[in-house]
Design a protein around this motif. Structure first.
Motif, PDB file in Angstrom:
ATOM      1  N   SER A  20      27.672  -4.411   4.157  1.00 50.88           N
ATOM      2  CA  SER A  20      27.345  -5.540   5.022  1.00 50.88           C
ATOM      3  C   SER A  20      28.268  -5.611   6.233  1.00 50.88           C
ATOM      4  CB  SER A  20      27.442  -6.855   4.231  1.00 50.88           C
ATOM      5  OG  SER A  20      28.790  -7.123   3.870  1.00 50.88           O
ATOM      6  N   PHE A  21      29.260  -4.715   6.301  1.00 53.71           N
ATOM      7  CA  PHE A  21      30.195  -4.669   7.413  1.00 53.71           C
ATOM      8  C   PHE A  21      30.627  -3.220   7.604  1.00 53.71           C
ATOM      9  CE2 PHE A  21      32.764  -4.840   3.648  1.00 53.71           C
ATOM     10  CZ  PHE A  21      33.873  -4.047   3.942  1.00 53.71           C
ATOM     11  N   LEU A  22      31.339  -2.956   8.680  1.00 52.89           N
ATOM     12  CA  LEU A  22      31.831  -1.607   8.936  1.00 52.89           C
ATOM     13  C   LEU A  22      33.313  -1.523   8.576  1.00 52.89           C
ATOM     14  CD1 LEU A  22      30.159  -0.831  12.379  1.00 52.89           C
ATOM     15  CD2 LEU A  22      29.401  -0.135  10.087  1.00 52.89           C
ATOM     16  N   PRO A  23      33.682  -0.624   7.693  1.00 51.43           N
ATOM     17  CA  PRO A  23      35.089  -0.482   7.329  1.00 51.43           C
ATOM     18  C   PRO A  23      35.892   0.110   8.479  1.00 51.43           C
ATOM     19  CG  PRO A  23      33.820   1.296   6.376  1.00 51.43           C
ATOM     20  CD  PRO A  23      32.827   0.361   7.006  1.00 51.43           C
ATOM     21  N   GLU A  24      37.188  -0.078   8.427  1.00 51.02           N
ATOM     22  CA  GLU A  24      38.048   0.485   9.473  1.00 51.02           C
ATOM     23  C   GLU A  24      38.265   1.985   9.275  1.00 51.02           C
ATOM     24  OE1 GLU A  24      38.752  -3.843   9.299  1.00 51.02           O
ATOM     25  OE2 GLU A  24      38.717  -2.281   7.753  1.00 51.02           O
ATOM     26  N   VAL A  74      41.541  14.889  12.735  1.00 48.89           N
ATOM     27  CA  VAL A  74      41.452  13.702  11.888  1.00 48.89           C
ATOM     28  C   VAL A  74      42.628  12.777  12.175  1.00 48.89           C
ATOM     29  CG1 VAL A  74      40.180  14.880  10.052  1.00 48.89           C
ATOM     30  CG2 VAL A  74      42.689  14.871  10.004  1.00 48.89           C
ATOM     31  N   ASP A  75      42.542  11.551  11.678  1.00 48.49           N
ATOM     32  CA  ASP A  75      43.604  10.570  11.915  1.00 48.49           C
ATOM     33  C   ASP A  75      44.705  10.633  10.872  1.00 48.49           C
ATOM     34  OD1 ASP A  75      42.486   8.884  14.223  1.00 48.49           O
ATOM     35  OD2 ASP A  75      40.809   8.989  12.828  1.00 48.49           O
ATOM     36  N   GLY A  76      44.364  11.122   9.690  1.00 49.47           N
ATOM     37  CA  GLY A  76      45.345  11.232   8.621  1.00 49.47           C
ATOM     38  C   GLY A  76      44.844  12.201   7.567  1.00 49.47           C
ATOM     39  N   ARG A 102      33.632  13.940  14.995  1.00 47.27           N
ATOM     40  CA  ARG A 102      33.365  13.382  16.337  1.00 47.27           C
ATOM     41  C   ARG A 102      32.474  12.155  16.250  1.00 47.27           C
ATOM     42  NH1 ARG A 102      32.479  18.735  17.924  1.00 47.27           N
ATOM     43  NH2 ARG A 102      30.236  18.332  17.978  1.00 47.27           N
ATOM     44  N   ASP A 103      31.412  12.241  15.434  1.00 48.76           N
ATOM     45  CA  ASP A 103      30.486  11.119  15.298  1.00 48.76           C
ATOM     46  C   ASP A 103      31.195   9.878  14.754  1.00 48.76           C
ATOM     47  OD1 ASP A 103      28.456  12.677  16.261  1.00 48.76           O
ATOM     48  OD2 ASP A 103      27.501  13.023  14.303  1.00 48.76           O
ATOM     49  N   LEU A 104      32.039  10.076  13.758  1.00 49.17           N
ATOM     50  CA  LEU A 104      32.742   8.951  13.152  1.00 49.17           C
ATOM     51  C   LEU A 104      33.754   8.342  14.122  1.00 49.17           C
ATOM     52  CD1 LEU A 104      33.318  10.352   9.540  1.00 49.17           C
ATOM     53  CD2 LEU A 104      31.819   8.451  10.178  1.00 49.17           C
ATOM     54  N   LYS A 105      34.477   9.196  14.823  1.00 51.44           N
ATOM     55  CA  LYS A 105      35.477   8.691  15.755  1.00 51.44           C
ATOM     56  C   LYS A 105      34.832   8.016  16.965  1.00 51.44           C
ATOM     57  CE  LYS A 105      39.224  11.283  16.296  1.00 51.44           C
ATOM     58  NZ  LYS A 105      40.314  10.507  15.667  1.00 51.44           N
ATOM     59  N   THR A 106      33.658   8.506  17.374  1.00 51.38           N
ATOM     60  CA  THR A 106      32.916   7.862  18.459  1.00 51.38           C
ATOM     61  C   THR A 106      32.546   6.435  18.079  1.00 51.38           C
ATOM     62  OG1 THR A 106      32.014   9.967  19.240  1.00 51.38           O
ATOM     63  CG2 THR A 106      30.825   7.980  19.871  1.00 51.38           C
ATOM     64  N   LYS A 107      32.321   6.223  16.780  1.00 50.77           N
ATOM     65  CA  LYS A 107      31.982   4.886  16.287  1.00 50.77           C
ATOM     66  C   LYS A 107      33.229   4.084  15.914  1.00 50.77           C
ATOM     67  CE  LYS A 107      27.361   6.119  14.607  1.00 50.77           C
ATOM     68  NZ  LYS A 107      27.203   7.222  15.539  1.00 50.77           N
ATOM     69  N   ASN A 108      34.394   4.597  16.337  1.00 50.32           N
ATOM     70  CA  ASN A 108      35.680   3.902  16.169  1.00 50.32           C
ATOM     71  C   ASN A 108      36.174   3.810  14.731  1.00 50.32           C
ATOM     72  OD1 ASN A 108      36.062   3.359  18.969  1.00 50.32           O
ATOM     73  ND2 ASN A 108      34.565   1.702  18.802  1.00 50.32           N
TER      74      ASN A 108
END
Length: 293
Positions: A229-233, A276-278, A248-254
């Motif tokens: 019901s929401f977008l996780p961080e 990746v971020d981590g 790329r797709d995931l990072k484009t969506k923040n």
């Protein structure tokens, strides 16, 4: 007004600055269950070692005891693979899942040795007699060693465990959040889970808590996301699911992208290249060597 030549110089300077920042971007190093490749998993000794090595975040799993203590443990029972019984003997196969943490007090849980037994998958683990600690102990001990250390807490939950091995997601999340808030580590903590009920409940009880959606090897990232019901961080997929396009797709969506559990040097190098971020790893020493040495 800035003339065209100056505008062009400024543009190229800005482009260079952005590219340089991207190339030197810090990858968050997360020690999986502390540093499972080096020390017995989810123990105070594993978390101490991980912090000494220089991880940014310690990743851990939690269960609940009979007296409502949040216990750091991958399973909500005494695993035959990692623990000996309270007398130091092997746990028999037909006793598998018999020692249910949710039916045991924390004092009785601490009587089991979960650090001496040889682990068939992690043969270089340092062996020592130790126990499953409470989340409260882990946070306090970790903060003394590094006040800036971050915590990635996995709530181990699934419908078949409700009321048997674990409390309901509502009660489970409430108990975890209480420990986090009592220790004033809210801003340096996120909660992760494969169980969407846990993530939904976390946002309901604590809207500002960061959450990570765990994705299994046989799951579809965007399919699972569409059920929320929401977008996780944070999105934390099995690293084998990753490719350039997905990241790329995931990072484009923040979304932050933090895969699990990457262990071999070859795989670590591949995942680093994906920007990746981590990275969650059993061998933070290997990742640190690749990134900084």
């Amino acid at each position: 007004m800035m003339n065209n030549k100056l505008k062009l110089i400024f543009f190229y300077f800005l482009l260079f600055f952005v590219m340089e920042c991207e190339s030197t971007k810090i990858i968050e190093i997360q020690g999986h269950r502390g540093c499972r490749g080096l020390m017995p998993e989810n123990t105070l000794e594993a978390f101490k070692k991980a912090i000494e090595l220089g991880v940014h975040t310690i990743e851990l799993d939690v269960a609940i005891s009979k007296d409502n203590i949040v216990v750091v443990s991958h399973e909500p029972f005494m695993s035959r693979t990692t623990c000996l019984d309270m007398n130091g003997f092997e746990i028999a196969e037909d006793y598998d899942k018999k020692y249910n943490l949710y039916q045991m007090t924390f004092d009785s849980i601490k009587q089991f040795d979960c650090g001496t037994k040889f682990h068939p998958r992690f043969t270089k683990q340092q062996k020592l007699k130790t126990y499953k600690p409470s989340l409260d102990e882990v946070i306090k001990t970790s903060k003394k060693l590094n006040p800036k250390i971050k915590f990635n807490i996995e709530v181990k939950s699934k419908p078949s465990f409700d009321g048997i091995f674990t409390p309901s997601p509502k009660d489970f999340v409430a108990l975890v959040l209480r420990v986090v808030n009592d220790n004033q580590v809210f801003k340096t903590t996120n909660i992760q889970s494969f169980d969407l009920r846990v993530l939904e409940e976390t946002k309901k009880q604590s809207p500002k808590m960061k959450v990570a959606l765990l994705i299994g090897a046989n799951e579809d990232v965007f399919g699972k996301l569409s059920s929320m019901s929401f977008l996780p961080e944070i999105i934390s997929p099995d690293y084998k699911l990753l490719n350039d396009k997905l990241v790329r797709d995931l990072k484009t969506k923040n979304f932050q992208v933090i895969p699990w559990t990457v262990n071999s040097v070859e795989d670590l190098k591949k995942v680093i290249e994906l920007n990746v971020d981590g990275i969650i790893t059993d061998y933070p020493d290997r990742l640190i060597n690749l990134l900084y040495k």
